[in-house]
Design a protein around this motif. Structure first.
Motif, PDB file in Angstrom:
ATOM      1  N   GLU A  54       0.829  -1.209   0.000  1.00 26.04           N
ATOM      2  CA  GLU A  54       0.000   0.000   0.000  1.00 26.04           C
ATOM      3  C   GLU A  54       0.866   1.264   0.000  1.00 26.04           C
ATOM      4  O   GLU A  54       0.563   2.231  -0.684  1.00 26.04           O
ATOM      5  CB  GLU A  54      -0.924   0.004   1.222  1.00 26.04           C
ATOM      6  N   THR A  55       1.933   1.237   0.793  1.00 26.58           N
ATOM      7  CA  THR A  55       2.838   2.380   0.864  1.00 26.58           C
ATOM      8  C   THR A  55       3.477   2.649  -0.495  1.00 26.58           C
ATOM      9  O   THR A  55       3.484   3.784  -0.978  1.00 26.58           O
ATOM     10  CB  THR A  55       3.926   2.122   1.929  1.00 26.58           C
ATOM     11  N   ALA A  56       4.005   1.606  -1.111  1.00 28.03           N
ATOM     12  CA  ALA A  56       4.639   1.760  -2.428  1.00 28.03           C
ATOM     13  C   ALA A  56       3.619   2.163  -3.481  1.00 28.03           C
ATOM     14  O   ALA A  56       3.914   2.965  -4.370  1.00 28.03           O
ATOM     15  CB  ALA A  56       5.343   0.470  -2.822  1.00 28.03           C
ATOM     16  N   TYR A  57       2.419   1.617  -3.380  1.00 24.92           N
ATOM     17  CA  TYR A  57       1.354   1.976  -4.327  1.00 24.92           C
ATOM     18  C   TYR A  57       1.079   3.481  -4.283  1.00 24.92           C
ATOM     19  O   TYR A  57       0.985   4.140  -5.318  1.00 24.92           O
ATOM     20  CB  TYR A  57       0.081   1.179  -4.006  1.00 24.92           C
ATOM     21  N   LYS A  58       0.960   4.035  -3.077  1.00 24.62           N
ATOM     22  CA  LYS A  58       0.688   5.470  -2.949  1.00 24.62           C
ATOM     23  C   LYS A  58       1.830   6.306  -3.521  1.00 24.62           C
ATOM     24  O   LYS A  58       1.605   7.295  -4.212  1.00 24.62           O
ATOM     25  CB  LYS A  58       0.432   5.830  -1.486  1.00 24.62           C
ATOM     26  N   ALA A  59       3.065   5.902  -3.241  1.00 22.87           N
ATOM     27  CA  ALA A  59       4.225   6.629  -3.766  1.00 22.87           C
ATOM     28  C   ALA A  59       4.306   6.495  -5.287  1.00 22.87           C
ATOM     29  O   ALA A  59       4.590   7.468  -5.991  1.00 22.87           O
ATOM     30  CB  ALA A  59       5.505   6.117  -3.107  1.00 22.87           C
ATOM     31  N   HIS A  60       4.055   5.306  -5.789  1.00 23.84           N
ATOM     32  CA  HIS A  60       4.110   5.044  -7.235  1.00 23.84           C
ATOM     33  C   HIS A  60       3.003   5.822  -7.963  1.00 23.84           C
ATOM     34  O   HIS A  60       3.243   6.411  -9.018  1.00 23.84           O
ATOM     35  CB  HIS A  60       3.975   3.533  -7.468  1.00 23.84           C
ATOM     36  N   GLN A  61       1.816   5.817  -7.395  1.00 24.63           N
ATOM     37  CA  GLN A  61       0.705   6.560  -7.986  1.00 24.63           C
ATOM     38  C   GLN A  61       1.051   8.044  -8.071  1.00 24.63           C
ATOM     39  O   GLN A  61       0.829   8.683  -9.094  1.00 24.63           O
ATOM     40  CB  GLN A  61      -0.570   6.360  -7.153  1.00 24.63           C
ATOM     41  N   ARG A  62       1.634   8.583  -7.002  1.00 28.23           N
ATOM     42  CA  ARG A  62       1.992  10.004  -6.990  1.00 28.23           C
ATOM     43  C   ARG A  62       3.123  10.294  -7.985  1.00 28.23           C
ATOM     44  O   ARG A  62       3.087  11.276  -8.706  1.00 28.23           O
ATOM     45  CB  ARG A  62       2.418  10.434  -5.586  1.00 28.23           C
ATOM     46  N   ARG A  63       4.114   9.405  -8.023  1.00 23.62           N
ATOM     47  CA  ARG A  63       5.263   9.617  -8.923  1.00 23.62           C
ATOM     48  C   ARG A  63       4.837   9.713 -10.381  1.00 23.62           C
ATOM     49  O   ARG A  63       5.321  10.546 -11.133  1.00 23.62           O
ATOM     50  CB  ARG A  63       6.268   8.479  -8.762  1.00 23.62           C
ATOM     51  N   TYR A  64       3.893   8.854 -10.777  1.00 21.15           N
ATOM     52  CA  TYR A  64       3.508   8.779 -12.189  1.00 21.15           C
ATOM     53  C   TYR A  64       2.109   9.325 -12.479  1.00 21.15           C
ATOM     54  O   TYR A  64       1.617   9.171 -13.596  1.00 21.15           O
ATOM     55  CB  TYR A  64       3.618   7.330 -12.683  1.00 21.15           C
ATOM     56  N   ASN A  65       1.465   9.962 -11.495  1.00 23.08           N
ATOM     57  CA  ASN A  65       0.114  10.500 -11.673  1.00 23.08           C
ATOM     58  C   ASN A  65      -0.849   9.452 -12.217  1.00 23.08           C
ATOM     59  O   ASN A  65      -1.572   9.691 -13.180  1.00 23.08           O
ATOM     60  CB  ASN A  65       0.116  11.716 -12.588  1.00 23.08           C
ATOM     61  N   PRO A  67      -4.085   6.774 -12.124  1.00 23.70           N
ATOM     62  CA  PRO A  67      -5.413   6.672 -11.506  1.00 23.70           C
ATOM     63  C   PRO A  67      -5.412   5.590 -10.430  1.00 23.70           C
ATOM     64  O   PRO A  67      -4.534   4.731 -10.406  1.00 23.70           O
ATOM     65  CB  PRO A  67      -6.326   6.281 -12.676  1.00 23.70           C
ATOM     66  N   ARG A  68      -6.402   5.635  -9.567  1.00 24.98           N
ATOM     67  CA  ARG A  68      -6.517   4.641  -8.494  1.00 24.98           C
ATOM     68  C   ARG A  68      -6.811   3.269  -9.084  1.00 24.98           C
ATOM     69  O   ARG A  68      -7.833   3.050  -9.704  1.00 24.98           O
ATOM     70  CB  ARG A  68      -7.647   5.002  -7.540  1.00 24.98           C
ATOM     71  N   ARG A  69      -5.888   2.370  -8.885  1.00 26.36           N
ATOM     72  CA  ARG A  69      -6.073   0.976  -9.279  1.00 26.36           C
ATOM     73  C   ARG A  69      -4.816   0.233  -8.846  1.00 26.36           C
ATOM     74  O   ARG A  69      -3.717   0.580  -9.239  1.00 26.36           O
ATOM     75  CB  ARG A  69      -6.257   0.839 -10.786  1.00 26.36           C
ATOM     76  N   ILE A  70      -5.008  -0.772  -8.032  1.00 26.48           N
ATOM     77  CA  ILE A  70      -3.853  -1.507  -7.537  1.00 26.48           C
ATOM     78  C   ILE A  70      -3.964  -2.978  -7.937  1.00 26.48           C
ATOM     79  O   ILE A  70      -5.022  -3.577  -7.857  1.00 26.48           O
ATOM     80  CB  ILE A  70      -3.688  -1.382  -6.001  1.00 26.48           C
ATOM     81  N   ASN A  71      -2.862  -3.500  -8.409  1.00 26.99           N
ATOM     82  CA  ASN A  71      -2.709  -4.932  -8.637  1.00 26.99           C
ATOM     83  C   ASN A  71      -1.637  -5.355  -7.630  1.00 26.99           C
ATOM     84  O   ASN A  71      -0.447  -5.221  -7.903  1.00 26.99           O
ATOM     85  CB  ASN A  71      -2.266  -5.226 -10.072  1.00 26.99           C
ATOM     86  N   PRO A  72      -2.045  -5.838  -6.460  1.00 27.12           N
ATOM     87  CA  PRO A  72      -1.073  -6.073  -5.383  1.00 27.12           C
ATOM     88  C   PRO A  72       0.055  -7.029  -5.750  1.00 27.12           C
ATOM     89  O   PRO A  72       1.157  -6.904  -5.232  1.00 27.12           O
ATOM     90  CB  PRO A  72      -1.917  -6.617  -4.235  1.00 27.12           C
ATOM     91  N   HIS A 151      -7.650  15.336  -8.633  1.00 25.05           N
ATOM     92  CA  HIS A 151      -8.636  14.514  -9.345  1.00 25.05           C
ATOM     93  C   HIS A 151      -8.334  13.014  -9.268  1.00 25.05           C
ATOM     94  O   HIS A 151      -9.207  12.201  -9.516  1.00 25.05           O
ATOM     95  CB  HIS A 151      -8.742  14.964 -10.804  1.00 25.05           C
ATOM     96  N   LEU A 152      -7.120  12.653  -8.895  1.00 19.62           N
ATOM     97  CA  LEU A 152      -6.749  11.248  -8.736  1.00 19.62           C
ATOM     98  C   LEU A 152      -6.860  10.783  -7.279  1.00 19.62           C
ATOM     99  O   LEU A 152      -6.540   9.646  -6.967  1.00 19.62           O
ATOM    100  CB  LEU A 152      -5.327  11.014  -9.247  1.00 19.62           C
ATOM    101  N   GLY A 153      -7.272  11.679  -6.395  1.00 17.55           N
ATOM    102  CA  GLY A 153      -7.429  11.328  -4.989  1.00 17.55           C
ATOM    103  C   GLY A 153      -6.164  11.462  -4.164  1.00 17.55           C
ATOM    104  O   GLY A 153      -6.129  11.043  -3.012  1.00 17.55           O
ATOM    105  N   MET A 154      -5.104  12.051  -4.727  1.00 16.60           N
ATOM    106  CA  MET A 154      -3.848  12.211  -3.988  1.00 16.60           C
ATOM    107  C   MET A 154      -3.907  13.480  -3.138  1.00 16.60           C
ATOM    108  O   MET A 154      -4.188  14.558  -3.652  1.00 16.60           O
ATOM    109  CB  MET A 154      -2.666  12.275  -4.950  1.00 16.60           C
TER     110      MET A 154
END
Length: 186
Positions: A54-65, A67-72, A151-154
């Motif tokens: 989850e931590t890496a997902y949030k950082a990765h989402q922010r780094r690359y802008n 959308p919310r979607r995680i494939n754990p 708009h991406l929830g960040m």
């Protein structure tokens, strides 16, 4: 790039996810499943790995802008021997994480900059409390600080009259909330 996750262990342990093979297969790689199964406390290991993802997902989402979607399963975790540090690999990106475990919670965070201000609350008004303390720390009136999401929830913190945006990460689970901000930006 910043991310964090907190897990309320009382709530998490009640789910008994380590015994659910279907869940394990959806969320973890074969190596992670093996590590969970071999550990003396499989639930603690499972939730530590999940918080790392989850931590890496949030950082990765922010780094690359993104959308919310995680494939754990695309976030592959490895723990260092001390279990206070680890890393998460996503494609070619590597996120170093810090892990703090207590009897009550697991907190994992990552940031490219340091130091970080970390706050934990076991109250219902966590956001308001965090912003009040941050306003005191930064010498600003409480009305000059707010949390907004793009708009991406960040989330970002808006500071001062010019509404400077500072990226930060917030997480909540059960009775706990956590907030991490890189103070070097302030």
């Amino acid at each position: 790039m910043i991310g964090n996750d907190i897990i309320d262990l009382k709530l998490a342990r009640a789910e008994n996810k380590a015994a659910n093979s279907r869940y394990l297969a959806k969320a973890f790689t074969s190596g992670e499943i093996r590590r969970i199964g071999l550990d003396a406390d499989p639930e603690l290991t499972l939730w530590t790995l999940w918080a790392m993802k989850e931590t890496a997902y949030k950082a990765h989402q922010r780094r690359y802008n993104l959308p919310r979607r995680i494939n754990p399963k695309s976030f592959e975790c490895s723990l260092h021997d001390s279990v206070q540090r680890g890393c998460v690999k996503v494609n070619t990106d590597l996120y170093q994480v810090c892990i703090e475990r207590s009897l009550d919670y697991i907190h994992v965070f990552t940031s490219e900059t340091s130091p970080q201000q970390k706050k934990y609350y076991a109250v219902h008004e966590a956001r308001s409390e965090f912003l009040s303390e941050l306003s005191i720390d930064l010498g600003l009136d409480r009305e000059e600080i707010s949390i907004i999401k793009n708009h991406l929830g960040m989330p970002s913190i808006c500071l001062g009259l010019n509404k400077e945006k500072i990226p930060f990460s917030m997480s909540h689970h059960g009775d706990f909330s956590s907030f991490v901000i890189a103070l070097i930006n302030c």
